[in-house]
Design a protein around this motif. Structure first.
Motif, short mmCIF file in Angstrom:
data_model
loop_
_atom_site.label_atom_id
_atom_site.label_comp_id
_atom_site.label_asym_id
_atom_site.label_seq_id
_atom_site.Cartn_x
_atom_site.Cartn_y
_atom_site.Cartn_z
N VAL B 86 18.04 50.10 80.25
CA VAL B 86 16.88 49.44 79.65
C VAL B 86 17.18 47.95 79.48
O VAL B 86 17.97 47.55 78.62
CB VAL B 86 16.51 50.10 78.30
N VAL B 103 12.24 43.67 77.21
CA VAL B 103 12.28 45.07 76.81
C VAL B 103 11.21 45.35 75.76
O VAL B 103 10.51 46.35 75.81
CB VAL B 103 13.68 45.42 76.27
N GLU B 104 11.06 44.43 74.80
CA GLU B 104 10.08 44.62 73.72
C GLU B 104 8.67 44.71 74.30
O GLU B 104 7.87 45.56 73.91
CB GLU B 104 10.14 43.46 72.71
N ALA B 107 8.22 47.99 76.05
CA ALA B 107 8.09 49.10 75.10
C ALA B 107 6.70 49.11 74.46
O ALA B 107 6.10 50.17 74.31
CB ALA B 107 9.16 48.97 74.01
N SER B 108 6.18 47.94 74.13
CA SER B 108 4.86 47.95 73.50
C SER B 108 3.78 48.30 74.52
O SER B 108 2.76 48.89 74.17
CB SER B 108 4.57 46.62 72.81
N GLY B 111 3.98 52.04 74.68
CA GLY B 111 3.47 52.59 73.42
C GLY B 111 1.95 52.54 73.35
O GLY B 111 1.31 53.49 72.90
N GLY B 118 5.58 50.28 69.87
CA GLY B 118 6.69 49.87 70.73
C GLY B 118 8.02 50.08 70.03
O GLY B 118 9.03 50.41 70.66
N LYS B 119 8.00 49.94 68.71
CA LYS B 119 9.24 50.09 67.94
C LYS B 119 9.77 51.53 68.05
O LYS B 119 10.97 51.75 68.16
CB LYS B 119 8.98 49.74 66.49
N ILE B 121 9.56 53.52 70.48
CA ILE B 121 10.22 53.71 71.78
C ILE B 121 11.59 53.03 71.77
O ILE B 121 12.58 53.62 72.22
CB ILE B 121 9.32 53.16 72.90
N LEU B 122 11.65 51.82 71.22
CA LEU B 122 12.94 51.13 71.15
C LEU B 122 13.92 51.92 70.29
O LEU B 122 15.12 51.95 70.58
CB LEU B 122 12.74 49.72 70.58
N VAL B 125 15.45 54.67 72.31
CA VAL B 125 16.45 54.12 73.22
C VAL B 125 17.74 53.79 72.46
O VAL B 125 18.84 54.17 72.88
CB VAL B 125 15.90 52.86 73.93
N ILE B 140 10.82 60.10 76.18
CA ILE B 140 9.90 59.21 75.48
C ILE B 140 8.64 59.97 75.05
O ILE B 140 8.15 59.81 73.95
CB ILE B 140 9.48 58.03 76.40
#
Lengths: 210, 592
Positions: B86, B103-104, B107-108, B111, B118-119, B121-122, B125, B140
């Motif tokens: 990632v 990455v952020e 992820a969002s 999401g 998104g948080k 998902i992070l 990970v 996920i």
């Protein structure tokens, strides 16, 4: 090399036969020229071979190009079949009785509990018609038959499909007053024209249809 | 000279040895490659140059009588990431422009599509990386639908993977949910038709093998099907989804209104034995099984027997007429209590003095004391035989998973009270399907047809297998059946139900039941199982409807079931265009 020497040396060993031989002379130029066309054969052959090689190359390029095209089209087909599945799913959920009943009620429709039939052979009305436009039985309560897929669509009229698709496709139920106006308007307009009459022809009554 | 010879010979020897050694090494390696490790190497090579695809067979659909899909197969996707990979990446848009995606941001974006932040998902990970720094797998999301998958796919995130798997789709939710049943997450059938007809529905996955080039594109002509996938066949039910919905909706309203615990509505076609609706409340939505209580996930209509109560007086009346022991005008004086000579005690549900009733009147008033006196005319043995012919004590022909046969003790084991109780539907139990099936015999001129829930298994080529038998058995004579139906017409017109059972224009025949039930410790519950079973139009019955509500408290009698019976029967007559009655009812006298 040694054999060549042996061959050239050979006549020297028998000088006796020499006088019988015709005197040596140069090979006429024409004979040399005559042997030239053989190169044409070679060229033809080489050309043909290289032609085949090139054709094969081209065809294999075309074939592999076709493979990419095929792969591309397959991907497209896959994508479209996914789209089709998604739409089919939506249709099936939207055509579920729960959704239709809720939509119909949102439009102000009621269930008629008094089935009435006209017998065509003699025009008799069978059954007892209830008061027009009014529910003859208590109306349906809110949906009691769970369907989490319909719930995912959200309340009737405000659903996600209105975002995704032509908003005119959704029933005009977003605004209840709008729906009420519509239905009352429809009631008025239908009461204005004279009620359709049953026309009797040859003793066999049949409604006039268009 | 000799010395040099020896040296050169030794050199030659060494050279030969070396050559032989090298040769031997090659031979050994060759054998190693070609023979010893051949299989492994070939397999390794083929994974680099060829691929294999699982081709999923589709599990068959469950259809209603009109072909409406009640259960279908769809594609769903599980999303996972390789946490170790990632990282930010470069995205190339369709027009060729590139942009850097953090990455952020990725992820969002994910999401937003699957409906989490998104948080979240992070966090998944980083949790995976905390456990294992080289983690290659973290899930996920499970079972995202096709739209979500297409949106995810368009994001082009290199470390996000989607694995397709087949899933079940129930577009009509809880409509017939109790009959259809459901499958587990691995498509394992767990209940209902899904389990019962699994041999018809199940599919077989296949495989496809292909050679691929360096870029993963299949080499043309190399795709071959190593094992073809087989789709399952469709199961067609006799159920009508629209009618089923209406019955479930009306039943739910009434069970809620009367504060009952559960209810069943069963609709059967009189001339075929086909079940058009088997509605239950509470019912299970197969899409969301966990939302319902475990005890509400089965089909009570098949699995839960209960004392039928007075609806069984009808069966005794038909038996008496068939045996020539009574007719609609047979007279009896029914008092509030009846004390037969064997010591039993029979009481009516409402206090009253002596009433001069005919057999028709006994049914209209639902008098226990009246039917007990008339029932004495038939021996227990004969009565038992008739009950058996009506299908009591025997599983229906449907054979639903977990189906109950109800309890009908042999007549020799009936005690003095049971001898009478069995005349009015106590001291024995039956399922809702058995009740409606017994009435079907009366509606069909005395011939009971096997109850049908499944029309058959429709193969992909259109042939239909597993077609249930439709051979009927005669229970009572046609005359006895017709007279019994005529007597039941007095219940809506002269019974205790006012106009609640009447349908304008139609002749309705019905019988109520208010059954006492044991509380499990030898006593009786304070609540009843109430029911209404009947048919229309009475002169030529087309459909039989049965409504049962357990433990209603706002209305404790069968009046609780009456409105639902009337509503469902009306809907049935309307849906199937049954013409209204034209002949007047015979109106057998109820009193003398």
């Amino acid at each position: 090399m040694s054999t060549q020497l042996a061959q050239t040396a050979r006549p020297l060993r028998s000088p006796a036969t020499e006088p019988q031989r015709a005197p040596l002379r140069a090979v006429p130029l024409r004979t040399v020229r005559k042997s030239r066309p053989k190169i044409a054969y070679a060229i033809t052959t080489i050309a043909a071979v290289s032609g085949i090689v090139v054709a094969q190359l081209l065809s294999s390029v075309a074939l592999s190009q076709g493979a990419y095209e095929l792969s591309d089209l397959r991907a497209q087909h896959h994508d479209l079949s996914l789209k089709q599945q998604s739409l089919t799913e939506q249709i099936e959920v939207l055509s579920s009785p729960q959704y239709i009943a809720e939509s119909a009620q949102a439009l102000g429709m009621v269930i008629n509990q008094s089935p009435v039939y006209i017998r065509l052979s003699d025009g008799t009305v069978l059954g007892q018609p209830g008061p027009g436009g009014e529910p003859t039985e208590r109306p349906l309560a809110d949906n009691q038959v769970g369907n989490s897929l319909v719930d995912q669509l959200g309340p009737i009229g405000s659903k996600k499909e209105s975002k995704e698709k032509d908003s005119s496709a959704t029933p005009p139920a977003d605004d209840p007053s709008q729906g009420a106006e519509d239905s009352s308007g429809a009631g008025e307009s239908s009461s204005n024209p004279p009620p359709s009459q049953v026309i009797f022809e040859n003793d066999l009554p049949s409604p006039k249809t268009h | 000279m000799q010395h040099t010879n020896r040296i050169s010979r030794r050199r030659a020897f060494v050279a030969v040895i070396c050559v032989l050694g090298v040769f031997a090494a090659f031979v050994i390696r060759l054998i190693d490659i070609q023979v010893v490790n051949a299989a492994q190497l070939q397999a390794e090579a083929s994974t680099k140059t060829s691929g294999e695809l699982v081709v999923y067979g589709e599990r068959g659909e469950i259809l209603d009588a009109n072909g409406e899909v009640l259960a279908g197969s769809v594609k769903r996707y599980d999303l996972s990431v390789a946490p170790v990979n990632v990282n930010a990446f470069t995205r190339t848009a369709d027009d060729g422009s590139t942009s850097k995606v953090s990455v952020e941001q990725a992820a969002s974006e994910i999401g937003a599509i699957i409906g989490v932040s998104g948080k979240d998902i992070l966090d998944i990970v980083s949790d995976a990386l905390d456990k294992d720094g080289n983690s290659l797998y973290a899930r996920i999301a499970k079972s995202v639908d096709v739209d979500q998958y297409r949106a995810i796919d368009a994001l082009d995130i290199p470390w996000l993977y989607a694995k397709q798997h087949p899933a079940r789709f129930y577009p009509n939710g809880a409509i017939a949910g109790n009959l259809i049943g459901f499958v587990g997450s691995d498509q394992e059938p767990l209940a209902g038709i899904e389990r019962y007809m699994n041999s018809c529905l199940k599919s077989q996955n296949g495989t496809q093998a292909y050679q691929r080039g360096k870029d993963g594109v299949a080499i043309p002509g190399s795709m071959e099907t190593t094992q073809p996938a087989e789709n399952g066949a469709a199961v067609k039910l006799t159920i009508d989804a629209d009618l089923q919905w209406y019955a479930q909706q009306r039943l739910a309203e009434q069970v809620e209104a009367t504060k009952g615990t559960w209810g069943i509505v069963t609709v059967m076609e009189a001339k075929t034995g086909k079940l058009k609706a088997v509605a239950e409340y509470p019912s299970v939505d197969p899409t969301d099984v966990s939302a319902s209580n475990p005890e509400d996930r089965g089909a009570r209509a098949f699995t839960t027997p209960f004392p039928p109560g007075s609806t069984f007086k009808t069966l005794l009346a038909a038996s008496l007429i068939d045996a020539g022991l009574a007719d609609p005008t047979t007279q009896v004086v029914a008092d509030g209590w009846y004390y037969p000579s064997n010591g039993a005690e029979i009481k009516d549900s409402f206090p009253h003095g002596p009433m001069n009733l005919t057999l028709t009147g006994v049914l209209a008033e639902s008098s226990n004391t009246g039917i007990s006196q008339l029932g004495e005319r038939m021996s227990a043995e004969d009565r038992y035989a008739y009950l058996q012919k009506f299908g009591v004590g025997e599983k229906s022909a449907v054979g639903f998973p977990g189906e109950s046969s109800g309890v009908l003790h042999p007549w020799q084991k009936w005690d003095n009270q049971t001898f009478y109780a069995t005349m009015f539907g106590q001291g024995l139990t039956s399922t809702s399907i058995q009740d409606v099936s017994a009435y079907q015999a009366l509606a069909n001129g005395g011939v009971r047809l096997p109850a049908q829930l499944v029309e058959g298994c429709v193969q992909p080529d259109g042939t239909v297998t597993n077609v249930p038998s439709s051979t009927g058995t005669r229970v009572v004579s046609e005359n006895a059946a017709d007279l019994t139906v005529q007597m039941l017409e007095s219940v809506p017109t002269e019974g205790h139900f006012g106009t609640t059972l009447q349908i304008p224009g139609y002749r309705v025949a019905a019988k109520s039941g208010t059954a006492q039930q044991g509380d499990g410790s030898g006593g009786l519950k304070s609540t009843y199982i109430v029911s209404m079973t009947g048919m229309a139009p009475a002169e030529n019955p087309e459909y039989v409807v049965s409504v049962t509500i357990a433990d209603p408290t706002t209305i404790r009698s069968s009046a609780a079931a009456a409105p639902t019976f009337q509503q469902v029967l009306t809907q049935v007559l309307k849906s199937y265009d049954v013409p209204p009655s034209t002949e007047p009812a015979p109106n057998w006298p109820t009193r003398f």
